[in-house]
Each structure stands twice: as C-alpha cells, then as structure tokens.
Design a protein around this motif. Structure first.
Motif, mmCIF file in Angstrom:
data_model
loop_
_atom_site.group_PDB
_atom_site.id
_atom_site.type_symbol
_atom_site.label_atom_id
_atom_site.label_comp_id
_atom_site.label_asym_id
_atom_site.label_seq_id
_atom_site.Cartn_x
_atom_site.Cartn_y
_atom_site.Cartn_z
ATOM 1 N N SER B 86 79.153 68.363 24.610
ATOM 2 C CA SER B 86 78.223 68.306 25.741
ATOM 3 C C SER B 86 78.561 67.202 26.743
ATOM 4 N N ARG B 87 79.331 66.202 26.334
ATOM 5 C CA ARG B 87 79.728 65.162 27.299
ATOM 6 C C ARG B 87 80.549 65.753 28.443
ATOM 7 N N HIS B 88 81.208 66.903 28.180
ATOM 8 C CA HIS B 88 82.020 67.524 29.229
ATOM 9 C C HIS B 88 81.183 67.994 30.411
ATOM 10 N N PHE B 89 79.902 68.286 30.176
ATOM 11 C CA PHE B 89 79.038 68.651 31.300
ATOM 12 C C PHE B 89 79.060 67.557 32.360
ATOM 13 N N LEU B 90 79.068 66.316 31.882
ATOM 14 C CA LEU B 90 79.085 65.184 32.814
ATOM 15 C C LEU B 90 80.381 65.151 33.626
ATOM 16 N N TYR B 91 81.494 65.474 32.968
ATOM 17 C CA TYR B 91 82.776 65.472 33.682
ATOM 18 C C TYR B 91 82.771 66.545 34.770
ATOM 19 N N GLY B 92 82.284 67.738 34.391
ATOM 20 C CA GLY B 92 82.215 68.828 35.356
ATOM 21 C C GLY B 92 81.341 68.463 36.543
ATOM 22 N N LEU B 93 80.186 67.861 36.243
ATOM 23 C CA LEU B 93 79.282 67.451 37.325
ATOM 24 C C LEU B 93 79.939 66.412 38.219
ATOM 25 N N ALA B 94 80.583 65.417 37.589
ATOM 26 C CA ALA B 94 81.184 64.337 38.368
ATOM 27 C C ALA B 94 82.302 64.862 39.277
#
Lengths: 105, 254
Positions: B86-94
């Motif tokens: 789920s940390r990848h959601f943050l990468y996608g958003l960023a």
C-alpha cells in the motif's frame, strides 16, 4: 493453487503502483496536496529502514549488543559527511560485519 | 559541447544504469534470500521465478512465501500483500501529475517498475519530464528489474545448497541503502522533522504490531514536515511585517 496466488499477488502489486498514475482516475492534486506529497520519499524510506535497525523479533533493541544499531550509526555519519552512496554502504557493511560476527560484546 | 540526440540518449542510459547500480548490488542478498527461500519452502522453480518476474516486490514476496508454505488462506495472503504494497499508492500520488500525461506504454511500463528504489531516484523536480529523463527512468527502473530477477534466479539455482538465510541479518543491506539515499536529502528543517517523526513512529507502530505501520508512520511524518514548512513561512511572513528585513531574508534562504 500457488500459481493462482502468485498471479493475484502480481495484480495487487501492479495495481498499487499504477492506480494513481492512471489519467482517467478522477483525482486532482491541489498545491497543498502536492506540497504534502513532496515529503513522501524521506517519510516512506525512513519508515522502512528505521524499524530494521531498532526492532528485532518484535522487540525494541537499543543497546551496544545490537550490530544493526552500531553499523547504522556509522552509516548515518558517513552519509551525512560524504553524501556518497557507495562509501555509506561500504562503511555500513564493514561495521555491520565486524560488530555482528567478530565483536560479540 | 553539442550532443546529437543519439549521444544524449546514450548518456542518459549510462547515467540511469550507474545511478541504480549501487541499489542493484544492495538487493543481491535479499534477492538470493527470496529465491532460495521459495525453493526451500517447496515452490517449484517455475513458481519461484514467476514471483520476481511478475510480482516484483521484495518484502511482499518474502512474506508471501512464508504464508504460502504455512498454508495460510488465499484471503490472508492477498490482504497481507495489499498491506505491504500500500505504500506504493503514495508513490503513484506523488508522481501522478508527471506520469499521468505519458503515452500508455510508458505509463504502464514505468508504473510496473515503480519500486521503492525507482521512487527514491525520482526526487528531481523535472523527473520523467522529456524523452531523455524518461530514458533515464526506464534504464534505472528496468535494470533494477533485471538485477532483481537475476539475484532471485541465482537463489533458485543455489536454493537447496544454501543454509537457511533468514537469520543472517541480510535485511541490513536494505537499511544501509536507504540510509545512503535518505540522509543526504535532509537539507532543511521540514525534511529533518519528517525523517525524525517517520523514524520514531515506524518503530512505535512496529512494536505495537500495527498492520499499516509503515504507511501510517509515513503519512503522519509527511504532515509534520508540511506543518513545519507552513509554520516557517508564517513566521517569516510575520517578521517581514516588522522592520527586520534581514531576518526575513535569512529565514527565506533556509
């Protein structure tokens, strides 16, 4: 069964990476949100490495018997001084091996 | 010196490869661990190689191997994979505003390659902007994929000859890599606050065995960094209302 599990896992990891870069997704990022997200790299990467250093088998380990802590301290100093990724890794790995395998305090 | 397009592209290929190289080497022990553990836990060679080939995620692979070996339910395995990823959601958003405008093949390709490591190399304000920076990202991310596969395959081949590697402290290689990546980026107070809060909370949440430990710690830390910056700006704006122009300038420079 294992095969199906692996394929479904792949779908999940890809979705978590891809979802928010999909153009049709109705998400607009304002300036404040963009600013907030600019802190994501130091935040996430730190939240990955710090527990590796301090938590072993579910226990907090802040002592000189913790080779992770000793080596990480040297690595942080090396990174701050040199800003070199190779030097930091070298210092970290050497101090880790010494404190873990040669120096059992 | 004027570069032709081809020369410029070649230069970016080289730079992408060299920038990712230390990270590619740092995941050697981790990749061998994943590959050999799969074999030791009775995965077929095909299944063990399919993991890095399509799942392509270090910690998720490792945890899933143990779960599958222990006959955990499919729902448990998938839920755990989701939590870890789920940390990848943050990468996608960023990176959303930069990546969403790309042509579809680039978007899918870079989306697939968007690991912690590629994200760590994507901090430049112009990352992914223009063809040359795309080539850079593709080579950096792509080489990481190939090396990850190579180390896993090595682990699969060596598998049954290796002892159980899970307690050798191989995870330190990951930690030291991220130390090397994060520490030099601490260039101002808001980032320092972010790093300190992320470090403290991630340890605290881990000890509490909180499932979303990583993401929760990161989100709160990001917010603390953000507030610190807001506070700094307010403070510098307030001091500029007085007569102290020098202070304002100094604060601005920080």
């Amino acid at each position: 069964m294992t095969l199906l599990t692996i394929i479904l896992m792949a779908l999940i990891t890809f979705t978590t990476r891809y979802l928010f870069i999909h153009p049709r997704l109705p998400v607009r990022l304002g300036a404040k949100m963009a600013k907030l997200l600019s802190f994501s790299a130091p935040a996430v990467l730190t939240a990955i490495w710090v527990p590796i250093i301090f938590v072993q088998q579910g226990q907090l380990n802040v002592s000189l018997n913790n080779p992770y802590l000793i080596a990480a301290s040297f690595a942080v100093l090396a990174a701050a001084k040199s800003k070199s990724i190779y030097l930091t890794m070298l210092v970290g790995l050497i101090t880790f091996i010494i404190s873990r395998y040669f120096f059992v305090l | 010196m004027v570069l032709t397009k081809k020369q410029a592209r070649l230069l970016m290929v080289k730079k992408g490869f060299l920038d990712m190289l230390p990270l590619n080497l740092a995941v050697l022990p981790w990749g061998i661990l994943c590959g050999s553990l799969a074999i030791q836990r009775d995965f077929s060679a095909f299944e063990a190689i399919l993991m890095p080939l399509i799942v392509f995620a270090g910690s998720a692979q490792l945890v899933a191997i143990e779960l599958i070996a222990n006959n955990a339910s499919l729902a448990t395995i998938l839920f755990t994979t989701f939590i870890i990823s789920s940390r990848h959601f943050l990468y996608g958003l960023a990176l959303r505003d930069k990546l969403k405008v790309l042509p579809t093949p680039w978007r899918y390709g870079l989306g697939f390659l968007l690991t912690d490591e590629l994200f760590a190399l994507s901090g430049h304000s112009k990352a992914f902007v223009g063809q040359l920076r795309l080539v850079y990202a593709l080579v950096a991310g792509g080489s990481f994929y190939l090396f990850w596969l190579l180390w896993n395959v090595t682990g699969v081949i060596a598998g049954s000859y290796l002892p159980d590697l899970t307690h050798l402290g191989l995870d330190f290689a990951i930690a030291v890599t991220f130390i090397a990546l994060v520490i030099p980026t601490i260039i101002n107070l808001p980032i320092l606050v972010t790093v300190i809060v992320a470090g403290l909370l991630s340890v605290l949440f881990k000890l509490m065995a909180f499932e979303l430990d990583l993401v929760a710690a990161a989100l709160i830390a990001m917010y603390c960094g953000y507030l610190t910056e807001r506070f700094q700006q307010k403070y510098s704006a307030a001091s500029s209302d007085g007569h102290n122009g020098d202070t304002r300038q100094i604060l601005k420079d920080k």
